[in-house]
Design a protein around this motif. Structure first.
Motif, PDB file in Angstrom:
ATOM      1  N   ALA A 306       4.674   7.476  10.577  1.00  0.00           N
ATOM      2  CA  ALA A 306       3.801   6.367  10.180  1.00  0.00           C
ATOM      3  C   ALA A 306       2.665   6.875   9.303  1.00  0.00           C
ATOM      4  CB  ALA A 306       3.257   5.668  11.419  1.00  0.00           C
ATOM      5  N   GLU A 309       3.854   7.651   5.852  1.00  0.00           N
ATOM      6  CA  GLU A 309       4.152   6.464   5.056  1.00  0.00           C
ATOM      7  C   GLU A 309       2.909   5.648   4.761  1.00  0.00           C
ATOM      8  OE1 GLU A 309       6.960   5.615   3.622  1.00  0.00           O
ATOM      9  OE2 GLU A 309       7.956   7.409   4.410  1.00  0.00           O
ATOM     10  N   LEU A 311       0.853   4.193   6.985  1.00  0.00           N
ATOM     11  CA  LEU A 311       0.762   3.050   7.885  1.00  0.00           C
ATOM     12  C   LEU A 311      -0.173   3.371   9.028  1.00  0.00           C
ATOM     13  CD1 LEU A 311       4.569   2.186   8.078  1.00  0.00           C
ATOM     14  CD2 LEU A 311       2.847   1.081   6.649  1.00  0.00           C
ATOM     15  N   THR A 315      -4.570  -0.682   8.385  1.00  0.00           N
ATOM     16  CA  THR A 315      -4.106  -0.868   7.004  1.00  0.00           C
ATOM     17  C   THR A 315      -3.641  -2.306   6.811  1.00  0.00           C
ATOM     18  OG1 THR A 315      -1.895  -0.105   7.633  1.00  0.00           O
ATOM     19  CG2 THR A 315      -3.434   1.543   6.784  1.00  0.00           C
ATOM     20  N   ILE A 317      -0.727  -3.347   6.082  1.00  0.00           N
ATOM     21  CA  ILE A 317       0.513  -3.512   6.849  1.00  0.00           C
ATOM     22  C   ILE A 317       0.317  -2.752   8.156  1.00  0.00           C
ATOM     23  CG2 ILE A 317       2.985  -3.073   6.913  1.00  0.00           C
ATOM     24  CD1 ILE A 317       3.012  -3.236   3.894  1.00  0.00           C
ATOM     25  N   THR A 318       0.205  -3.474   9.225  1.00  0.00           N
ATOM     26  CA  THR A 318      -0.098  -2.882  10.524  1.00  0.00           C
ATOM     27  C   THR A 318       1.146  -2.260  11.123  1.00  0.00           C
ATOM     28  OG1 THR A 318      -1.753  -4.598  10.876  1.00  0.00           O
ATOM     29  CG2 THR A 318      -1.056  -3.340  12.810  1.00  0.00           C
ATOM     30  N   CYS A 319       0.977  -1.054  11.679  1.00  0.00           N
ATOM     31  CA  CYS A 319       2.080  -0.368  12.349  1.00  0.00           C
ATOM     32  C   CYS A 319       1.757  -0.288  13.842  1.00  0.00           C
ATOM     33  CB  CYS A 319       2.291   1.032  11.765  1.00  0.00           C
ATOM     34  SG  CYS A 319       3.667   1.914  12.524  1.00  0.00           S
ATOM     35  N   ARG A 348       8.198  -1.449   5.083  1.00  0.00           N
ATOM     36  CA  ARG A 348       6.943  -1.589   4.338  1.00  0.00           C
ATOM     37  C   ARG A 348       7.185  -2.241   2.982  1.00  0.00           C
ATOM     38  NH1 ARG A 348       5.034   1.684   0.583  1.00  0.00           N
ATOM     39  NH2 ARG A 348       6.358   3.425   1.238  1.00  0.00           N
ATOM     40  N   ASP A 377      10.256  -5.489  11.542  1.00  0.00           N
ATOM     41  CA  ASP A 377       9.186  -5.880  10.634  1.00  0.00           C
ATOM     42  C   ASP A 377       9.123  -7.398  10.581  1.00  0.00           C
ATOM     43  OD1 ASP A 377      10.785  -6.991   8.326  1.00  0.00           O
ATOM     44  OD2 ASP A 377      11.594  -4.956   8.361  1.00  0.00           O
TER      45      ASP A 377
END
Length: 446
Positions: A306, A309, A311, A315, A317-319, A348, A377
């Motif tokens: 993560a 990448e 993430l 961010t 785009i939440t991981c 992503r 996702d």
């Protein structure tokens, strides 16, 4: 010939009946001559009348009186009698073939109706020699005509078969031979032209097969060329990364605390890139090594992927990582890193394509037989075309500009562990992939 047989059987029976009716008519004329005379005709004239009628006796019934009008000595006993007044089709056919198959000259009695209502009954006695000879002659003429019709029919059938079957089949064979000489040449793919429906279907099936084969051969050729190019690029890239690795080793000894903390991650990334280049070169030689299994902390590995990448929890785009902190699995860390990296990168990119924020969730668990890892996702889901060839190289790309290699590589690496990578779901709410890794070592493929 069968049609001629079916025609001949009733024809010969009809011919016999007409022959006998003609004799009855001739005998009636002779009898009327006798009856018309004022006096008895002379024996010589009577014999001549019977000879012209080709009978021995003539009996005429008029006004309920049965009268022997003409007579002569009969050379033998009467063998059989035939009444043409009530004879049906099957009876006429039976009697005709009985006469045709009997070579002996028989004396028979024939009974029928006089013509022009000249009485109620006429009866003659006659031989069968002339009748059988005439029937044989008629049969031979029918046979010759049948043979002529058969020859003409056979010739027309030959032309029809040659035109409708032989020539189209020969054309298909020639196309197959020409295509076999150069299957990559699309100009040699057959174009269906047959008029017969079955042959046209065969040509269309052959055209589809040749088109698919030509496309597959062209794709394999492109893949071979691409493989050679990738091997060359990987070879040069490995040399560049090796030099970068030397400088990264020097940075690791820096006195700056921030640099010292970042240096190990940089070294690991460069080492991973070097290993990937070496693996690519090995794959080009069809010498992909089996996974080196060891126990590793899955949560730590997922966190590294993560972070690599870009993430995180803060961010765009939440991981979300839902992996037990102490969960240990047995796998090749480098290969599993590549699998998770491909899946998370695809997730992503799918969310980024929407222009909206989203979430990537990685969860894991285990049971008695396997470990499982899920990567989901909130993207738009996979298009139907991508699902058809999801794990096929260069065919399963879901986004514009994608090569379709990521999922194919990930699936191959998971299979190398004896597990499987599958699409758990894909709809308007997002996409989720599931990785299944067996706990038993016997299931791990080399």
């Amino acid at each position: 010939m069968l049609a001629e047989v079916l025609i001949f059987v009733p024809s010969i029976a009809r011919y016999r009946a007409d022959f006998l009716l003609t004799r009855l008519k001739q005998a009636q004329i002779a009898a009327l001559t006798q009856l018309a005379a004022d006096d008895m005709v002379s024996p010589e004239l009577e014999a001549e009348l019977l000879k012209n009628a080709e009978v021995y006796n003539v009996v005429l019934r008029r006004d309920e009186v049965r009268q022997l009008v003409l007579s002569s000595p009969v050379p033998g006993e009467i063998h059989d009698s035939f009444d043409l007044r009530m004879a049906g089709p099957w009876e006429l056919i039976r009697d005709a073939f009985a006469c045709l198959l009997d070579p002996e000259n028989r004396i028979i009695r024939v009974i029928g109706y006089p013509v022009q209502d000249a009485g109620t009954l006429i009866e003659v006695t006659m031989e069968t020699r002339a009748l059988r000879a005439s029937m044989v002659d008629y049969g031979l003429r029918i046979l010759i005509l049948s043979a002529l019709i058969s020859v003409v029919t056979a010739f027309l059938l030959f032309l029809a078969v040659r035109r409708l079957l032989v020539l189209p089949i020969r054309r298909v064979v020639q196309h197959m031979q020409a295509y076999a000489e150069a299957p990559e040449d699309a100009r040699r793919v057959i174009a269906p032209q047959a008029n017969v429906e079955e042959l046209r279907m065969a040509e269309e099936a052959l055209q589809m097969m040749q088109t698919q084969l030509t496309g597959a051969l062209r794709q394999k050729e492109r893949l071979a060329q691409l493989g050679g190019a990738v091997a060359k690029i990987s070879h040069d890239l490995r040399n560049i990364l090796t030099t970068a690795q030397l400088f990264a080793d020097r940075i690791e000894g820096s006195a700056d605390p921030a640099v010292a903390r970042s240096a190990p991650k940089l070294v690991n990334s460069i080492s991973r890139a070097v290993s990937l280049c070496e693996a690519t070169l090995a794959f080009g030689k069809a010498e992909e090594p089996p996974p080196q299994l060891r126990r590793l902390n899955l949560a730590q590995l997922v966190g590294e992927v993560a972070e690599g990448e870009g993430l995180g929890a803060d961010t765009a785009i939440t991981c979300l990582i839902d992996v037990p902190p102490g969960m240990m699995i047995r796998a090749d860390g480098e290969q599993l890193h590549r699998v998770l990296s491909n899946l998370m990168r695809n997730a992503r990119q799918a969310i980024e394509a929407t222009g909206q924020p989203g979430t990537i969730e990685v969860s894991a668990g285990e049971d008695e037989g396997e470990w499982w890892i899920r990567v989901g996702d909130t993207g738009p889901g996979l298009p139907p075309k991508a699902r058809e060839h999801l794990f096929s190289a260069f065919q399963g790309g879901a986004r514009k500009g994608g090569t379709g290699l990521g999922l194919a590589i990930a699936a191959e690496l998971v299979r190398g562990h004896g597990g499987r990578l599958e699409l758990a779901r894909s709809d308007a709410d997002g996409t989720e992939f599931a990785i299944h890794l067996p706990k038993g070592t016997t299931d791990i493929a080399a």
